[in-house]
Design an enzyme around this catalytic site. Structure first.
Site, PDB file in Angstrom:
ATOM      1  N   CYS A 115       0.805  -1.236   0.000  1.00  0.00           N
ATOM      2  CA  CYS A 115       0.000   0.000   0.000  1.00  0.00           C
ATOM      3  C   CYS A 115       0.831   1.278   0.000  1.00  0.00           C
ATOM      4  O   CYS A 115       0.290   2.364  -0.226  1.00  0.00           O
ATOM      5  CB  CYS A 115      -0.947   0.003   1.189  1.00  0.00           C
ATOM      6  SG  CYS A 115      -2.155  -1.309   1.105  1.00  0.00           S
ATOM      7  N   HIS A 255      -3.353   7.349   2.623  1.00  0.00           N
ATOM      8  CA  HIS A 255      -3.739   6.045   2.074  1.00  0.00           C
ATOM      9  C   HIS A 255      -5.082   5.659   2.708  1.00  0.00           C
ATOM     10  O   HIS A 255      -5.297   5.883   3.895  1.00  0.00           O
ATOM     11  CB  HIS A 255      -2.657   5.014   2.406  1.00  0.00           C
ATOM     12  CG  HIS A 255      -3.085   3.606   2.126  1.00  0.00           C
ATOM     13  ND1 HIS A 255      -3.589   3.220   0.909  1.00  0.00           N
ATOM     14  CD2 HIS A 255      -3.108   2.497   2.916  1.00  0.00           C
ATOM     15  CE1 HIS A 255      -3.889   1.936   0.955  1.00  0.00           C
ATOM     16  NE2 HIS A 255      -3.617   1.477   2.163  1.00  0.00           N
ATOM     17  N   ASN A 285     -10.137  -0.031  -0.035  1.00  0.00           N
ATOM     18  CA  ASN A 285      -8.678   0.053  -0.124  1.00  0.00           C
ATOM     19  C   ASN A 285      -8.229  -0.504  -1.482  1.00  0.00           C
ATOM     20  O   ASN A 285      -8.248  -1.710  -1.699  1.00  0.00           O
ATOM     21  CB  ASN A 285      -8.077  -0.754   1.030  1.00  0.00           C
ATOM     22  CG  ASN A 285      -6.560  -0.687   1.065  1.00  0.00           C
ATOM     23  OD1 ASN A 285      -5.922  -0.186   0.136  1.00  0.00           O
ATOM     24  ND2 ASN A 285      -5.979  -1.202   2.128  1.00  0.00           N
TER      25      ASN A 285
HETATM   26  O1  UT7 Z   1      -3.738  -1.095   3.635  1.00  0.00           O
HETATM   27  C1  UT7 Z   1      -2.696  -1.694   4.219  1.00  0.00           C
HETATM   28  C2  UT7 Z   1      -2.793  -2.275   5.480  1.00  0.00           C
HETATM   29  N1  UT7 Z   1      -4.050  -2.730   5.971  1.00  0.00           N
HETATM   30  C3  UT7 Z   1      -4.644  -2.064   6.963  1.00  0.00           C
HETATM   31  O2  UT7 Z   1      -4.236  -1.003   7.351  1.00  0.00           O
HETATM   32  C4  UT7 Z   1      -5.825  -2.740   7.651  1.00  0.00           C
HETATM   33  C5  UT7 Z   1      -5.670  -2.656   9.153  1.00  0.00           C
HETATM   34  N2  UT7 Z   1      -6.677  -3.385   9.896  1.00  0.00           N
HETATM   35  C6  UT7 Z   1      -7.995  -3.032   9.937  1.00  0.00           C
HETATM   36  O3  UT7 Z   1      -8.407  -2.133   9.236  1.00  0.00           O
HETATM   37  C7  UT7 Z   1      -8.902  -3.743  10.889  1.00  0.00           C
HETATM   38  O4  UT7 Z   1      -8.137  -4.522  11.765  1.00  0.00           O
HETATM   39  C8  UT7 Z   1      -9.989  -4.627  10.224  1.00  0.00           C
HETATM   40  C9  UT7 Z   1     -10.993  -3.761   9.510  1.00  0.00           C
HETATM   41  C10 UT7 Z   1      -9.340  -5.612   9.270  1.00  0.00           C
HETATM   42  C11 UT7 Z   1     -10.743  -5.424  11.292  1.00  0.00           C
HETATM   43  O5  UT7 Z   1     -11.288  -4.533  12.266  1.00  0.00           O
HETATM   44  P1  UT7 Z   1     -11.013  -4.761  13.811  1.00  0.00           P
HETATM   45  O6  UT7 Z   1     -11.704  -3.688  14.504  1.00  0.00           O
HETATM   46  O7  UT7 Z   1      -9.536  -4.867  14.024  1.00  0.00           O
HETATM   47  O8  UT7 Z   1     -11.732  -6.118  14.069  1.00  0.00           O
HETATM   48  P2  UT7 Z   1     -11.157  -7.426  14.737  1.00  0.00           P
HETATM   49  O9  UT7 Z   1     -10.288  -8.173  13.813  1.00  0.00           O
HETATM   50  O10 UT7 Z   1     -10.619  -7.083  16.096  1.00  0.00           O
HETATM   51  O11 UT7 Z   1     -12.478  -8.257  14.950  1.00  0.00           O
HETATM   52  C12 UT7 Z   1     -13.498  -7.860  15.897  1.00  0.00           C
HETATM   53  C13 UT7 Z   1     -14.665  -8.830  15.797  1.00  0.00           C
HETATM   54  C14 UT7 Z   1     -14.263 -10.286  15.802  1.00  0.00           C
HETATM   55  O12 UT7 Z   1     -15.254 -11.033  16.483  1.00  0.00           O
HETATM   56  P3  UT7 Z   1     -15.053 -11.499  18.001  1.00  0.00           P
HETATM   57  O13 UT7 Z   1     -13.822 -12.342  18.002  1.00  0.00           O
HETATM   58  O14 UT7 Z   1     -14.889 -10.241  18.787  1.00  0.00           O
HETATM   59  O15 UT7 Z   1     -16.314 -12.235  18.299  1.00  0.00           O
HETATM   60  C15 UT7 Z   1     -14.253 -10.671  14.346  1.00  0.00           C
HETATM   61  O16 UT7 Z   1     -14.466 -12.044  14.150  1.00  0.00           O
HETATM   62  O17 UT7 Z   1     -15.331  -8.637  14.550  1.00  0.00           O
HETATM   63  C16 UT7 Z   1     -15.418  -9.870  13.845  1.00  0.00           C
HETATM   64  N3  UT7 Z   1     -15.347  -9.577  12.409  1.00  0.00           N
HETATM   65  C17 UT7 Z   1     -16.420  -9.283  11.671  1.00  0.00           C
HETATM   66  N4  UT7 Z   1     -17.727  -9.175  11.962  1.00  0.00           N
HETATM   67  C18 UT7 Z   1     -18.551  -8.829  10.969  1.00  0.00           C
HETATM   68  C19 UT7 Z   1     -14.242  -9.551  11.622  1.00  0.00           C
HETATM   69  N5  UT7 Z   1     -14.586  -9.230  10.369  1.00  0.00           N
HETATM   70  C20 UT7 Z   1     -15.921  -9.067  10.371  1.00  0.00           C
HETATM   71  C21 UT7 Z   1     -16.853  -8.736   9.383  1.00  0.00           C
HETATM   72  N6  UT7 Z   1     -18.150  -8.607   9.726  1.00  0.00           N
HETATM   73  N7  UT7 Z   1     -16.495  -8.483   8.100  1.00  0.00           N
END
Ligand code: UT7
Length: 328
Positions: A115, A255, A285
């Site tokens: 990215c 970004h 993204n």
């Molecule tokens: O571009 C280059 C680099 N990439 C980035 O900068 C991306 C960086 N990361 C992020 O943007 C975020 O970490 C994500 C958007 C990928 C995920 O968001 P998060 O707030 O970090 O969520 P998480 O992984 O901590 O998950 C929280 C909860 C989990 O459930 P439990 O374990 O709390 O029950 C996940 O299983 O949300 C759940 N979850 C979802 N629920 C509904 C994960 N993805 C989804 C989804 N829909 N699509």
């Protein structure tokens, strides 16, 4: 004689027509519009359908750019194609694009910094202008992320989209153009965002395909933690180094990975939100495409002499920031 800077003299973008909405994703994986919107800021993204690669989008972006600038493709000296999803491993997409647009006098290469690619490419391309080696350098940033996304993985498929932007760099001796850049990388972060198979370490086999190893893998939280601090820090660092206060900066061009990462960068740099380019809700993204697509969409609002801070963070890890003065 004033120092030669590399100025952006034209910008253009291209996004495919097909819109993949949060609603449609709800039917593909267990997710919902409310979760995606609140956690990422994304409402929809574009998808390039059919047997077409990243250079197809680049072709449209660059064709329009050349028309805008009123020059022929044969005038281009160098093409830097920043992408993580080249049409093929080789030949370079820069070569494929040169052939498609008729840039018969250009040499070129692909640059892969995930990215951060476009920021790395802009900084690199500027050197060829600053040294006087070249007069017209094309920096293209684009990805067909849908080609490496696992639409069974709800943690990643909701984020990424397809799109491409391009800028033309030309010499400027009036103080406009790229003024400063800070580029960084940390290979120990590679384990958090990668594509396992398809390279020389794990060439394609039936097993790699069965194991879904040709798709992007991301440990979202780990990437988020690094991105949220490093992208903000590097933007602040380039401002401090150039004695720029938040009032001196006209536009932050971040970004577009996650609205929450953009907000953290905005608050760290002290800019008001009306000075921040954000289109993540429409495109998600697009990896190398995000920053040039923002410049393209905001082009009509930009004024000669505006101070822009570009900032990116991506897989690798890679991150960086550029300070540039808009030239037209
Ligand atoms: O571009 C280059 C680099 N990439 C980035 O900068 C991306 C960086 N990361 C992020 O943007 C975020 O970490 C994500 C958007 C990928 C995920 O968001 P998060 O707030 O970090 O969520 P998480 O992984 O901590 O998950 C929280 C909860 C989990 O459930 P439990 O374990 O709390 O029950 C996940 O299983 O949300 C759940 N979850 C979802 N629920 C509904 C994960 N993805 C989804 C989804 N829909 N699509």
């Amino acid at each position: 004689m004033q120092k030669i800077h590399a100025a952006i003299t034209a910008v253009n973008g291209y996004v495919p027509e097909y819109i993949l909405t949060n609603k449609e994703l709800e039917g593909m994986v267990e997710t919902n519009d409310e979760w995606i919107t609140s956690r990422t800021g994304i409402k929809e993204r574009r998808i390039l359908k059919g047997k077409l690669g990243t250079t197809e989008m680049a072709f449209h972006a660059v064709k329009g750019l050349l028309e805008k600038r009123g020059i022929g493709a044969e005038e281009i000296d160098l093409i830097i194609f920043c992408t993580t999803t080249p049409d093929m491993l080789f030949p370079a997409s820069a070569n494929i694009l040169a052939d498609k647009i008729g840039a018969v006098n250009a040499w070129g290469y692909d640059l892969n910094a995930a990215c951060s690619g476009f920021v790395f490419g802009l900084a690199t391309g500027s050197q060829f202008i600053e040294t006087g080696k070249h007069q017209k350098v094309l920096v293209v940033g684009g990805d067909k992320m849908s080609s490496i996304i696992d639409y069974k993985d709800r943690t990643s498929c909701i984020i990424f989209g397809d799109g491409c932007g391009a800028v033309l760099l030309e010499p400027n001796q009036e103080g406009f153009g790229v003024i400063d850049s800070i580029l960084k990388s940390d290979g120990s972060g590679g384990q958090y965002l990668y594509q396992k198979a398809g390279g020389s370490l794990n060439p394609a086999t039936q097993e790699t395909i069965d194991n879904r190893e040709h798709y992007l893998v991301q440990e979202g939280q780990a990437v988020f933690k690094f991105a949220v601090t490093n992208m903000a820090d590097v933007a602040a660092e380039v401002m401090e180094r150039n004695n720029l206060s938040s009032e001196d900066v006209d536009w932050l061009v971040p970004h577009q990975a996650n609205k929450r990462i953009i907000d953290a960068t905005t608050s760290r740099t002290g800019l008001s939100s009306d000075k921040v380019m954000i289109n993540i809700e429409k495109y998600g993204n697009t990896t190398n495409g995000t920053i040039p697509l923002c410049l393209w969409e905001w082009e009509s609002k930009l004024k000669k002499g505006d101070n822009l801070i570009l900032a990116a963070f991506g897989g690798g890890f890679t991150w960086g920031s550029i300070y540039l003065k808009w030239a037209y």
